[in-house]
Design a protein around this motif. Sequence first.
Motif, short mmCIF file in Angstrom:
data_model
loop_
_atom_site.label_atom_id
_atom_site.label_comp_id
_atom_site.label_asym_id
_atom_site.label_seq_id
_atom_site.Cartn_x
_atom_site.Cartn_y
_atom_site.Cartn_z
N GLY A 196 0.80 -1.21 0.00
CA GLY A 196 0.00 0.00 0.00
C GLY A 196 0.83 1.26 0.00
N LEU A 197 2.09 1.17 0.43
CA LEU A 197 2.99 2.32 0.45
C LEU A 197 4.32 1.97 -0.21
N HIS A 198 4.89 2.94 -0.91
CA HIS A 198 6.19 2.74 -1.56
C HIS A 198 7.25 2.39 -0.52
N SER A 199 7.21 3.06 0.62
CA SER A 199 8.22 2.82 1.66
C SER A 199 8.15 1.38 2.19
N HIS A 200 6.97 0.77 2.23
CA HIS A 200 6.85 -0.62 2.67
C HIS A 200 7.50 -1.56 1.66
N ALA A 201 7.37 -1.26 0.38
CA ALA A 201 8.00 -2.08 -0.66
C ALA A 201 9.52 -2.00 -0.56
N VAL A 202 10.04 -0.81 -0.33
CA VAL A 202 11.50 -0.62 -0.19
C VAL A 202 12.00 -1.37 1.04
N GLU A 203 11.27 -1.26 2.14
CA GLU A 203 11.65 -1.94 3.38
C GLU A 203 11.68 -3.46 3.20
N ALA A 204 10.69 -4.00 2.51
CA ALA A 204 10.65 -5.44 2.26
C ALA A 204 11.82 -5.88 1.39
N ALA A 205 12.17 -5.08 0.40
CA ALA A 205 13.31 -5.41 -0.47
C ALA A 205 14.61 -5.43 0.33
N ARG A 206 14.78 -4.47 1.22
CA ARG A 206 15.99 -4.43 2.06
C ARG A 206 16.02 -5.61 3.01
N LYS A 207 14.89 -5.89 3.65
CA LYS A 207 14.83 -6.95 4.65
C LYS A 207 15.14 -8.31 4.02
N ASN A 208 14.74 -8.51 2.77
CA ASN A 208 14.92 -9.80 2.10
C ASN A 208 16.13 -9.85 1.17
N ASN A 209 16.97 -8.81 1.21
CA ASN A 209 18.21 -8.76 0.41
C ASN A 209 17.96 -9.07 -1.07
N LEU A 210 17.03 -8.34 -1.68
CA LEU A 210 16.67 -8.61 -3.07
C LEU A 210 17.62 -7.99 -4.09
N THR A 211 18.51 -7.11 -3.67
CA THR A 211 19.46 -6.53 -4.61
C THR A 211 20.86 -7.07 -4.35
N ASN A 212 21.56 -7.35 -5.43
CA ASN A 212 22.97 -7.75 -5.37
C ASN A 212 23.59 -7.41 -6.72
N SER A 213 24.78 -7.93 -6.99
CA SER A 213 25.47 -7.57 -8.24
C SER A 213 24.79 -8.14 -9.48
N GLU A 214 23.95 -9.16 -9.32
CA GLU A 214 23.29 -9.80 -10.47
C GLU A 214 21.81 -9.46 -10.59
N SER A 215 21.25 -8.74 -9.61
CA SER A 215 19.82 -8.46 -9.66
C SER A 215 19.52 -7.06 -9.16
N GLU A 216 18.35 -6.58 -9.53
CA GLU A 216 17.85 -5.26 -9.15
C GLU A 216 16.42 -5.42 -8.66
N ILE A 217 15.91 -4.39 -8.02
CA ILE A 217 14.49 -4.38 -7.69
C ILE A 217 13.81 -3.33 -8.56
N GLU A 218 12.56 -3.55 -8.79
CA GLU A 218 11.74 -2.60 -9.53
C GLU A 218 10.41 -2.49 -8.80
N ILE A 219 10.01 -1.27 -8.50
CA ILE A 219 8.75 -1.03 -7.81
C ILE A 219 7.85 -0.28 -8.78
N VAL A 220 6.74 -0.91 -9.13
CA VAL A 220 5.83 -0.36 -10.12
C VAL A 220 4.58 0.14 -9.41
N GLU A 221 4.27 1.43 -9.60
CA GLU A 221 3.04 2.00 -9.05
C GLU A 221 1.93 1.73 -10.04
N THR A 222 0.82 1.23 -9.54
CA THR A 222 -0.31 0.96 -10.40
C THR A 222 -1.62 1.32 -9.69
#
Length: 69
Positions: free
Chosen positions: A35-61
Amino acid sequence: MQLTKISLYDNKVYILYQTDKWKTKSSRVCFGVFGLHSHAVEAARKNNLTNSESEIEIVETTINKFTEI
């Protein structure tokens, strides 16, 4: 697992994807809808979704809208 109520006031949700470093649509893996952009960013950080081979993308819809995302 904690459930969060999505605000229907602004009809916006944020979909968190993990992709390859080139951000191709075919490599997207959905990790959640927030429901909030900040919650999506927090979940990505908590689950270590970014590294040298991957990125995160947050799409607002907009919810209750029939479109391809």
